[in-house]
Design an enzyme around this catalytic site. Sequence first.
Site, mmCIF file in Angstrom:
data_model
loop_
_atom_site.group_PDB
_atom_site.id
_atom_site.type_symbol
_atom_site.label_atom_id
_atom_site.label_comp_id
_atom_site.label_asym_id
_atom_site.label_seq_id
_atom_site.Cartn_x
_atom_site.Cartn_y
_atom_site.Cartn_z
ATOM 1 N N GLY A 278 1.763 -55.043 21.473
ATOM 2 C CA GLY A 278 2.503 -56.207 21.977
ATOM 3 C C GLY A 278 1.933 -57.484 21.383
ATOM 4 C CE LYS B 18 4.268 -63.826 39.906
ATOM 5 N NZ LYS B 18 3.175 -63.700 38.922
HETATM 6 P P1 NAI Z 1 5.720 -61.789 25.797
HETATM 7 O O1 NAI Z 1 7.023 -61.411 26.368
HETATM 8 O O2 NAI Z 1 5.574 -63.089 25.084
HETATM 9 O O3 NAI Z 1 5.243 -60.656 24.755
HETATM 10 C C1 NAI Z 1 5.373 -59.296 24.945
HETATM 11 C C2 NAI Z 1 5.445 -58.633 23.559
HETATM 12 O O4 NAI Z 1 5.371 -57.219 23.726
HETATM 13 C C3 NAI Z 1 6.725 -58.920 22.800
HETATM 14 O O5 NAI Z 1 6.431 -59.241 21.443
HETATM 15 C C4 NAI Z 1 7.500 -57.591 22.894
HETATM 16 O O6 NAI Z 1 8.347 -57.358 21.762
HETATM 17 C C5 NAI Z 1 6.372 -56.592 22.937
HETATM 18 N N1 NAI Z 1 6.671 -55.307 23.561
HETATM 19 C C6 NAI Z 1 7.466 -55.032 24.636
HETATM 20 N N2 NAI Z 1 7.429 -53.724 24.924
HETATM 21 C C7 NAI Z 1 6.575 -53.152 24.038
HETATM 22 C C8 NAI Z 1 6.108 -51.823 23.822
HETATM 23 N N3 NAI Z 1 6.519 -50.809 24.592
HETATM 24 N N4 NAI Z 1 5.232 -51.608 22.821
HETATM 25 C C9 NAI Z 1 4.830 -52.615 22.020
HETATM 26 N N5 NAI Z 1 5.234 -53.896 22.172
HETATM 27 C C10 NAI Z 1 6.099 -54.151 23.158
HETATM 28 O O7 NAI Z 1 4.665 -61.673 26.987
HETATM 29 P P2 NAI Z 1 3.239 -62.353 27.118
HETATM 30 O O8 NAI Z 1 3.365 -63.662 27.794
HETATM 31 O O9 NAI Z 1 2.519 -62.269 25.817
HETATM 32 O O10 NAI Z 1 2.543 -61.369 28.149
HETATM 33 C C11 NAI Z 1 2.111 -60.060 27.769
HETATM 34 C C12 NAI Z 1 1.604 -59.317 28.985
HETATM 35 O O11 NAI Z 1 0.506 -60.025 29.541
HETATM 36 C C13 NAI Z 1 2.619 -59.175 30.128
HETATM 37 O O12 NAI Z 1 2.407 -57.942 30.769
HETATM 38 C C14 NAI Z 1 2.261 -60.322 31.057
HETATM 39 O O13 NAI Z 1 2.656 -60.047 32.375
HETATM 40 C C15 NAI Z 1 0.760 -60.355 30.901
HETATM 41 N N6 NAI Z 1 0.165 -61.645 31.211
HETATM 42 C C16 NAI Z 1 0.525 -62.766 30.520
HETATM 43 C C17 NAI Z 1 -0.065 -63.991 30.802
HETATM 44 C C18 NAI Z 1 0.277 -65.227 30.016
HETATM 45 O O14 NAI Z 1 -0.506 -66.200 30.060
HETATM 46 N N7 NAI Z 1 1.354 -65.237 29.246
HETATM 47 C C19 NAI Z 1 -1.073 -64.130 31.872
HETATM 48 C C20 NAI Z 1 -1.429 -62.882 32.501
HETATM 49 C C21 NAI Z 1 -0.805 -61.693 32.182
#
Ligand code: NAI
Length: 349
Positions: free
Chosen positions: A176, A78
């Site tokens: 989320g 990473k």
């Molecule tokens: P993102 O940043 O696009 O979406 C996160 C969402 O969660 C946003 O809409 C935000 O407003 C919301 N949010 C933040 N804090 C919150 C809370 N306390 N309660 C409710 N909603 C909240 O991130 P993404 O890419 O969708 O990733 C989501 C999770 O999945 C992260 O933890 C990331 O590390 C993990 N992940 C993502 C992958 C990917 O392909 N994008 C792959 C593997 C893991």
Amino acid sequence: VFDHPAFDDHEQVVFCSDAETGLRAIIAIHDTRLGPALGGCRMWAYGSSGEAVTDALRLSRGMTYKNSLAGLDLGGGKSVIIGDPGRDKTPALLAAFGRHVETLGGRYTTAEDVGISTEDMEQVATATSHARGTPATGLGDPSPYTALGILSGIKAALAHRTGSDEIAGRRIVLQGLGHVGWHLADLLAKEKARLVVADVDASTAERAEAAFGAERAEADSAHRIEADVFAPCALGAGLNARTIPELGAGIVAGAANNQLATEADGERLMARGVLYAPDYAINAGGVISIALSKPGGDDTAVMERVTAIGETLRQIFVRADADGLPTDVVADAIARERLERAGARADPL
Ligand code: NAI
């Protein structure tokens, strides 16, 4: 004393800088017994270089386990770029980072992560052939594949708990609705789940409510809602000593990384009778798509591998029951067993 923990655990840690662009980055290669290291690049406004090192070491170790459990012939690595992505990110800085990746000759391949978008990775790729997650190297944005893997994991958990993997009529709480959560909501809505959506961003939650005919909940209390499945798709550490006793669902299966605040929380979930799909097992769809996809849009092979996440989870659940162990402990054991069978490390340059 030469007692930095990285010496015990990591193969190689590289400090990268570039005076012209202000780049300060760290690339951590944790373990290459299964193959060259693959793992994303995070850009974050760390408070100190020590914090950045700690994060790079922790995240790269996590990738070793994730890639191993996903059955990929890839090791764990990473990188982190120190800086505020909104303020400090420039095409020149990203290219300077790419030049550093290139010097490692393929021992480390980078991709997008928090603070680094697909477009940013295209800038990095101008300076290295060891950048993935772009349309030129594969299917681009990994989030739809992460969501597909989560769906498959939710089905495996439902089947294990209830004997049926039917989604229709199940009450599923999504916390989320970002890249992954939104795609997941779409997949679940198509299979007629009864969705409850929560996001700290009220307008996102409202849009989801309208788009998926969902019920809306408050972000900070979503975990308490009575449901079949709670799917955390926001930030990490959401499962802890405070929230676990309050959980309203018997299954936790979602995308967020590092869902357990501490090691004790896996035990806590088991003691409460909650079936937990270990985060790095269920959210591997993104890394699988990054590792295996080819440019051109045919994603059949990737879809098959991503859907197999359900089978990996089934095995974890069965072994956890048989051994009386928390599911996260079993996932770690399976990942370690594959590493131990692999034997030798990839040749250093
Ligand atoms: P993102 O940043 O696009 O979406 C996160 C969402 O969660 C946003 O809409 C935000 O407003 C919301 N949010 C933040 N804090 C919150 C809370 N306390 N309660 C409710 N909603 C909240 O991130 P993404 O890419 O969708 O990733 C989501 C999770 O999945 C992260 O933890 C990331 O590390 C993990 N992940 C993502 C992958 C990917 O392909 N994008 C792959 C593997 C893991």
